[in-house]
Scaffold this motif. Structure first.
Motif, PDB file in Angstrom:
ATOM      1  N   LYS A  12       8.003   7.277  10.640  1.00 18.05           N
ATOM      2  CA  LYS A  12       9.361   7.194  11.263  1.00 18.05           C
ATOM      3  C   LYS A  12       9.424   8.294  12.599  1.00 18.05           C
ATOM      4  CE  LYS A  12      11.434   7.305   6.866  1.00 18.05           C
ATOM      5  NZ  LYS A  12      12.478   7.240   6.249  1.00 18.05           N
ATOM      6  N   LYS A  13      10.380   8.049  13.346  1.00 15.79           N
ATOM      7  CA  LYS A  13      10.556   8.909  14.477  1.00 15.79           C
ATOM      8  C   LYS A  13      10.769  10.497  14.035  1.00 15.79           C
ATOM      9  CE  LYS A  13      14.322   6.749  15.893  1.00 15.79           C
ATOM     10  NZ  LYS A  13      15.557   6.621  16.624  1.00 15.79           N
ATOM     11  N   ASN A  14      11.429  10.603  12.971  1.00 15.18           N
ATOM     12  CA  ASN A  14      11.675  11.931  12.477  1.00 15.18           C
ATOM     13  C   ASN A  14      10.614  12.540  11.936  1.00 15.18           C
ATOM     14  OD1 ASN A  14      11.449  11.035   9.852  1.00 15.18           O
ATOM     15  ND2 ASN A  14      13.800  11.225   9.392  1.00 15.18           N
ATOM     16  N   GLY A  15       9.376  12.019  11.882  1.00 18.88           N
ATOM     17  CA  GLY A  15       8.139  12.512  11.379  1.00 18.88           C
ATOM     18  C   GLY A  15       7.932  12.110  10.032  1.00 18.88           C
ATOM     19  N   SER A  16       8.918  11.729   9.032  1.00 20.48           N
ATOM     20  CA  SER A  16       8.520  11.432   7.689  1.00 20.48           C
ATOM     21  C   SER A  16       7.978   9.908   7.910  1.00 20.48           C
ATOM     22  CB  SER A  16       9.862  11.577   6.986  1.00 20.48           C
ATOM     23  OG  SER A  16      10.547  10.445   7.254  1.00 20.48           O
ATOM     24  N   ALA A  17       7.633   9.538   6.634  1.00 23.61           N
ATOM     25  CA  ALA A  17       6.960   8.039   6.637  1.00 23.61           C
ATOM     26  C   ALA A  17       7.597   7.315   5.486  1.00 23.61           C
ATOM     27  CB  ALA A  17       5.367   8.394   6.444  1.00 23.61           C
ATOM     28  N   MET A  18       7.358   5.814   5.834  1.00 19.66           N
ATOM     29  CA  MET A  18       7.876   5.093   4.699  1.00 19.66           C
ATOM     30  C   MET A  18       6.898   4.931   3.604  1.00 19.66           C
ATOM     31  SD  MET A  18      10.241   3.497   6.386  1.00 19.66           S
ATOM     32  CE  MET A  18      10.680   2.211   5.225  1.00 19.66           C
ATOM     33  N   HIS A  19       7.429   5.061   2.298  1.00 21.61           N
ATOM     34  CA  HIS A  19       6.394   5.488   1.071  1.00 21.61           C
ATOM     35  C   HIS A  19       5.604   4.421   0.923  1.00 21.61           C
ATOM     36  CE1 HIS A  19       5.544   7.339  -2.281  1.00 21.61           C
ATOM     37  NE2 HIS A  19       5.794   6.512  -3.214  1.00 21.61           N
ATOM     38  N   GLN A  20       5.929   3.275   1.242  1.00 19.20           N
ATOM     39  CA  GLN A  20       5.009   1.983   0.916  1.00 19.20           C
ATOM     40  C   GLN A  20       5.247   1.028   2.038  1.00 19.20           C
ATOM     41  OE1 GLN A  20       6.512   1.119  -2.611  1.00 19.20           O
ATOM     42  NE2 GLN A  20       5.159   2.361  -3.948  1.00 19.20           N
ATOM     43  N   PHE A  21       4.187   0.295   2.301  1.00 25.49           N
ATOM     44  CA  PHE A  21       4.044  -0.757   3.045  1.00 25.49           C
ATOM     45  C   PHE A  21       3.140  -1.995   2.964  1.00 25.49           C
ATOM     46  CE2 PHE A  21      -0.145  -0.134   5.410  1.00 25.49           C
ATOM     47  CZ  PHE A  21      -0.501   1.072   5.135  1.00 25.49           C
ATOM     48  N   ASN A  22       3.795  -3.072   3.348  1.00 28.80           N
ATOM     49  CA  ASN A  22       2.846  -4.428   3.188  1.00 28.80           C
ATOM     50  C   ASN A  22       1.862  -4.556   4.374  1.00 28.80           C
ATOM     51  OD1 ASN A  22       1.639  -6.945   3.197  1.00 28.80           O
ATOM     52  ND2 ASN A  22       3.292  -7.619   1.709  1.00 28.80           N
ATOM     53  N   MET A  76       0.818  -1.211   0.143  1.00 26.10           N
ATOM     54  CA  MET A  76       0.088  -0.013  -0.012  1.00 26.10           C
ATOM     55  C   MET A  76       0.820   1.194   0.083  1.00 26.10           C
ATOM     56  SD  MET A  76      -3.041  -0.879   2.475  1.00 26.10           S
ATOM     57  CE  MET A  76      -4.455  -1.964   2.002  1.00 26.10           C
ATOM     58  N   GLY A  77       0.500   2.207  -0.546  1.00 21.45           N
ATOM     59  CA  GLY A  77       1.040   3.681  -0.640  1.00 21.45           C
ATOM     60  C   GLY A  77       0.661   4.465   0.612  1.00 21.45           C
ATOM     61  N   TYR A  78       1.769   5.004   1.245  1.00 22.66           N
ATOM     62  CA  TYR A  78       1.299   5.733   2.393  1.00 22.66           C
ATOM     63  C   TYR A  78       0.467   6.767   2.175  1.00 22.66           C
ATOM     64  CZ  TYR A  78       2.172   7.603   6.966  1.00 22.66           C
ATOM     65  OH  TYR A  78       1.794   8.061   8.509  1.00 22.66           O
ATOM     66  N   ARG A  79       0.806   7.588   1.018  1.00 25.12           N
ATOM     67  CA  ARG A  79      -0.016   8.835   0.739  1.00 25.12           C
ATOM     68  C   ARG A  79      -1.492   8.240   0.009  1.00 25.12           C
ATOM     69  NH1 ARG A  79       3.061   9.346  -4.458  1.00 25.12           N
ATOM     70  NH2 ARG A  79       4.648  11.064  -3.702  1.00 25.12           N
ATOM     71  N   GLU A  88      11.009   2.390   0.863  1.00 19.03           N
ATOM     72  CA  GLU A  88      11.040   3.669   0.564  1.00 19.03           C
ATOM     73  C   GLU A  88      10.685   3.862  -1.123  1.00 19.03           C
ATOM     74  OE1 GLU A  88      11.988   5.629   2.380  1.00 19.03           O
ATOM     75  OE2 GLU A  88      13.278   4.969   3.851  1.00 19.03           O
ATOM     76  N   GLY A  89      10.072   2.499  -1.784  1.00 23.24           N
ATOM     77  CA  GLY A  89       9.535   2.847  -3.254  1.00 23.24           C
ATOM     78  C   GLY A  89      10.644   3.282  -4.040  1.00 23.24           C
ATOM     79  N   ASP A  90      10.213   3.703  -5.211  1.00 20.05           N
ATOM     80  CA  ASP A  90      11.079   3.907  -6.027  1.00 20.05           C
ATOM     81  C   ASP A  90      12.222   4.904  -6.201  1.00 20.05           C
ATOM     82  OD1 ASP A  90       9.501   2.301  -7.819  1.00 20.05           O
ATOM     83  OD2 ASP A  90       8.465   4.083  -8.843  1.00 20.05           O
ATOM     84  N   SER A  91      12.119   5.652  -4.886  1.00 25.44           N
ATOM     85  CA  SER A  91      13.207   6.643  -4.713  1.00 25.44           C
ATOM     86  C   SER A  91      14.459   6.065  -4.188  1.00 25.44           C
ATOM     87  CB  SER A  91      12.835   7.683  -3.312  1.00 25.44           C
ATOM     88  OG  SER A  91      12.999   6.662  -2.232  1.00 25.44           O
ATOM     89  N   LEU A  92      14.542   4.655  -4.236  1.00 18.56           N
ATOM     90  CA  LEU A  92      15.891   3.865  -4.112  1.00 18.56           C
ATOM     91  C   LEU A  92      16.450   3.727  -5.517  1.00 18.56           C
ATOM     92  CD1 LEU A  92      14.629   1.253  -1.273  1.00 18.56           C
ATOM     93  CD2 LEU A  92      16.162   3.441  -0.947  1.00 18.56           C
ATOM     94  N   GLU A  93      15.661   3.844  -6.431  1.00 15.73           N
ATOM     95  CA  GLU A  93      16.191   3.665  -7.879  1.00 15.73           C
ATOM     96  C   GLU A  93      17.200   4.566  -8.214  1.00 15.73           C
ATOM     97  OE1 GLU A  93      12.902   2.498 -10.546  1.00 15.73           O
ATOM     98  OE2 GLU A  93      12.474   0.786  -9.008  1.00 15.73           O
TER      99      GLU A  93
END
Ligand code: NOJ
Length: 806
Positions: free
Chosen positions: A391-401, A359-362, A409-414
């Motif tokens: 995440k602890k810093n307030g940002s989020a994982m982009h996707q999750f099962n 699932m996508g976070y957004r 982190e989704g495609d950003s790792l590419e």
């Protein structure tokens, strides 16, 4: 031209011509067990993750005429003394025979296909009973002729390797593992087992029916015949009196079950039920099998399904002068919100479920916002999941099962040269929680402790925080993640996944989302009496408002991005991507647009981006790959995010138009993308007229108007919100229900029945002066409340009368 019609009283869309431009689908079951069934009877079924546990082999990319996953053959003896059989399919596919009648009733949680061929009426209802891991098909056969006819019925399933990708990547190992078995039960009925040796556990797929099986095949080769130079359209085995009873110990496993119904007298009907399911063992499946072999239990399960949807839809029903608007909000759009809430972007005719995307976070945050009034508890469950991958810093994982809760982190790792986070994800969850609080008033949720995503070596979360803490951390993340203009850094991308500017770029959309999240938190903090938070967030809000207006205003609209070197994108100075729709919509929604700028920005959308098929995401499109811009330049001009009519953005503009009081234009924009309103000119649109697609080709593309990627799009949630909360103006607030419509002036009025925190509100809005808006007083249960105010929540039924005034 059209391919069918809406049957509103039965809450169905009825397809009457099966040669639709692309397959039109319907969802059955849930992610726990289910999938989709297409309008020619093919079905893609999974149990849990569609990548890791797939049951039927449904290859979308094969031609529409091909067998896909499941099918049904009928055969009757040849006439006039000829030997052999006339074999046909009541779904036409895969035999491609002529049908004298065809109706596919796309219902809520079921598909019913009625057809007539060779004088035989076939009526098949396909669904997954609530809570069961089993697809049920109730097949009724009626002899419509004046003569007795001997009828054989052969339902067929083709299995896939449980690992969906593996099926496509290895043509020796996979067939070597595929095994089937025929199990004869004490009652004389047969169950066909097919083994799924999943990594650490085994499971059994099964196919069975409630009447005796004459003969069968479990191997595709003997079924199609002659080393598969027979075909799905014409399986040679069906010219034999009986199938060969093959038991596959390798190969392409199927289950083709020949049932001899005997001779049907003129007018006589027979019924057969088939069950396709999966359990850990046949023993574990037996109770389900026994239950649904019984026609009464099948009918009861169908009744239960109907009752579920009755209750679901009753949360909000509207009655306006526009039938297409009513149809979508009352049935199909509401239903699509439920589907996106549960299926996210997992599995559709276009999103094939082969990736580990989950699932996508957004995406899920936004899905929740539309579904909340209709499925509050399910929405809350998803919100909890979302916050637990923050995440602890307030940002989020982009996707999750959602099953394993592993994030990515989704495609950003590419791309090594791009930041590995998305700047918008975490902010959407603030909006989702705020919607939940406004819908339910359950402020205690703010104190619930939810872990952050990071885990220690033993897999335990290293830190947890209250829901309020999660929200505060989300805005704090963006507060310090700023670029050279003081605007939020873009990260890998913002909502627009495909604009991947080099490190250091800034996003105006993220600035707007940040401001909207701040605004929601300010309202909440005021309500909670937390003045320190109010002051802090008010200050942040003013700062971002100044920056956006100081730097992003481009003369007639707001720019969308600043590149790392400060160059704007979405500016009159750009050759491509001069104007983007979403910064215009969101500067208005976030109230960052100052003075006349809100109206000017929206005028520019109308002037440069609007088309008869919807608002384009941007214009002009890029023409040719440009690595400094990213994915957007892989599309030709007019497609997807590159100047296409990316539908998700349209409701944002509609909402913004209602915020500046332009009910006429908001409705015009609504109408031009309402798929139900396109029903009679579907040849251009091509997709299902009963759901929103993700994209339509824009006017820079030769195939302007062509839709794709139907069903799993955030458009569903936002169009539902645009229609109900903004055009009709039914707005939950922390203090109660606010009614603030912004309607087309030609409407004489409208009615809404809205369930809100256990109360049921019957709202009548009258518009004798033909205005867009103007709530000066409310009459609640006969009592006058002065002003544009909220109706404090009270249990029970309430009548609300409003007359729009200048
Ligand atoms: C589809 C993705 O699922 C969504 O997350 C994204 O916002 C849109 N594409 C726009 O790029």
């Amino acid at each position: 031209m059209n391919y069918g019609y809406f049957d509103d009283p039965n809450r169905e869309y009825v397809i009457t011509d099966f040669r639709t431009p692309v397959k039109w689908i319907n969802y059955i079951g849930t992610l726990a067990f289910g999938g989709y069934v297409d309008h020619t009877g093919g079905a893609l079924l999974c149990k849990g993750d569609p990548m890791l546990n797939r049951i039927t082999k449904y290859i979308t990319q094969l031609p529409a005429s091909e067998f896909k996953g499941t099918g049904l053959y009928l055969r009757i003896p040849e006439t006039h003394g000829k030997a052999g059989y006339r074999v046909f399919s009541p779904f036409s596919v895969p035999c491609l025979n002529r049908l004298d009648r065809y109706e596919c009733h796309v219902g809520l949680g079921y598909t019913r296909i009625l057809s007539e061929a060779e004088g035989i009426l076939t009526d098949v209802t396909i669904f997954v009973p609530r809570g069961a891991a089993c697809e049920v098909r109730r097949i009724r056969i009626t002899n419509q002729t004046e003569e007795p006819i001997h009828v054989d019925v052969i339902p067929v399933v083709e299995y896939t390797h449980f690992n969906a990708l593996m099926q496509l990547t290895n043509a020796d190992w996979v067939p070597q593992t595929m095994q089937s078995e025929c199990v004869e039960q004490a009652n004389g009925l047969k169950v066909f087992k097919q083994y799924a040796f999943m990594n650490k556990k085994t499971a059994v797929n099964y196919f069975t029916s409630n009447i005796a099986v004459d003969s069968f095949e479990t191997d595709r080769r003997p079924f199609l015949g002659e080393n598969e130079y027979g075909s799905w359209a014409n399986p040679f085995s069906l010219q034999q009196a009986h199938l060969s009873n093959s038991v596959a110990l390798r190969g392409d496993n199927i289950a083709a079950l020949l049932h001899d119904l005997g001779i049907l007298k003129p007018g006589e009907s027979r019924e057969i039920i088939t069950l396709l399911g999966q359990e850990a063992s046949l023993e574990a499946a037996q109770a389900t099998i026994d239950r649904y072999r019984n026609p009464d239990a099948v009918q009861a399960a169908l009744d239960e399904e109907r009752a579920f949807w009755d209750q679901f839809l009753a949360h909000q029903q509207v009655n306006t002068p526009d039938p297409a608007f009513n149809t979508m909000l009352n049935v199909h759009n509401a239903r699509q919100c439920y589907i996106t809430l549960h299926w996210s972007r997992y599995l559709s005719y276009y999103q094939l479920g082969y990736g580990a995307r989950g699932m996508g976070y957004r995406d899920s945050s936004q899905d929740v916002m539309g579904a909340l009034p209709l499925a509050t508890e399910d929405s809350l469950a998803l919100i909890r999941k979302l916050l637990s991958v923050q995440k602890k810093n307030g940002s989020a994982m982009h996707q999750f099962n959602p099953l394993s809760m592993v994030g990515s982190e989704g495609d950003s790792l590419e791309r090594e040269d791009r930041p590995h986070y998305y700047s918008d994800d975490h902010l959407w969850a603030v909006l989702a929680v705020s919607h939940y609080l406004r819908e339910t008033g359950n402020l205690a949720f703010l104190d619930e402790i939810i872990p952050y995503y990071e885990k220690d070596r033993s897999g335990q979360p290293v830190e947890s925080g209250s829901v309020l803490d999660h929200l505060v951390r989300a805005v704090q993340f963006t507060h310090i993640d700023l670029g050279q203009h003081g605007l939020p850094l873009l990260g890998f991308a913002d909502w627009n996944d495909t604009l991947n500017l080099p490190k250091g770029a800034e996003s105006v959309l993220t600035a707007c989302l940040y401001a909207t999240a701040l605004h929601e938190l300010i309202v909440l903090a005021v309500h909670l009496g937390q003045s320190a938070l109010v002051d802090r967030f008010q200050q942040y809000y003013e700062e971002i408002k100044n920056k956006v207006n100081q730097y992003a205003w481009d003369g007639n609209w707001y720019a969308a991005y600043f590149d790392a070197d400060g160059t704007p994108l979405g500016s009159k100075h750009n050759a491509n991507g001069q104007i983007y729709a979403y910064p215009q919509a969101w500067t208005v929604i976030s109230a960052l647009a100052e003075g006349d700028r809100a109206k000017m920005a929206l005028e520019s959308v109308s002037k440069y981006l609007n088309t008869r098929n919807g608002i384009k995401l941007s214009t002009p499109g890029f023409n040719g790959f440009d690595p400094t811009k990213g994915g957007v330049t892989t599309y030709p001009p007019g497609a997807k995010e590159n100047g296409g009519i990316f539908l998700h953005v349209n409701p944002w503009v509609i909402i913004a138009e209602t915020m500046v009081g332009n009910g006429e234009r908001a409705y015009e924009y609504y109408q031009q993308i309402n798929p139900a309103a396109k029903n009679d000119r579907i040849e251009e649109f091509e997709c299902e007229p009963y759901v929103y697609p993700q994209n339509i080709l824009g006017d820079e593309h030769p195939l302007f108007g062509l839709a794709r990627n139907s069903w799993l799009s955030g458009t569903a949630s936002w169009m539902y919100q645009a229609g109900t909360c903004y055009i009709l103006g039914i707005q939950p607030t922390l203090a109660g229900l606010r009614i603030n419509p912004c309607i087309p002036p030609q409407w004489d009025g409208f009615e809404v029945t809205r369930q809100f925190r256990g109360g049921m509100y019957h709202i009548h809005v009258h518009n004798p002066k033909h205005l867009c808006q103007g709530v000066r007083q409310l009459l609640v249960d006969g009592h006058v409340i002065q002003g544009d105010t909220v109706i404090a929540y009270e249990e029970g039924h309430h009548t609300v009368e409003i007359t729009l005034e200048e």
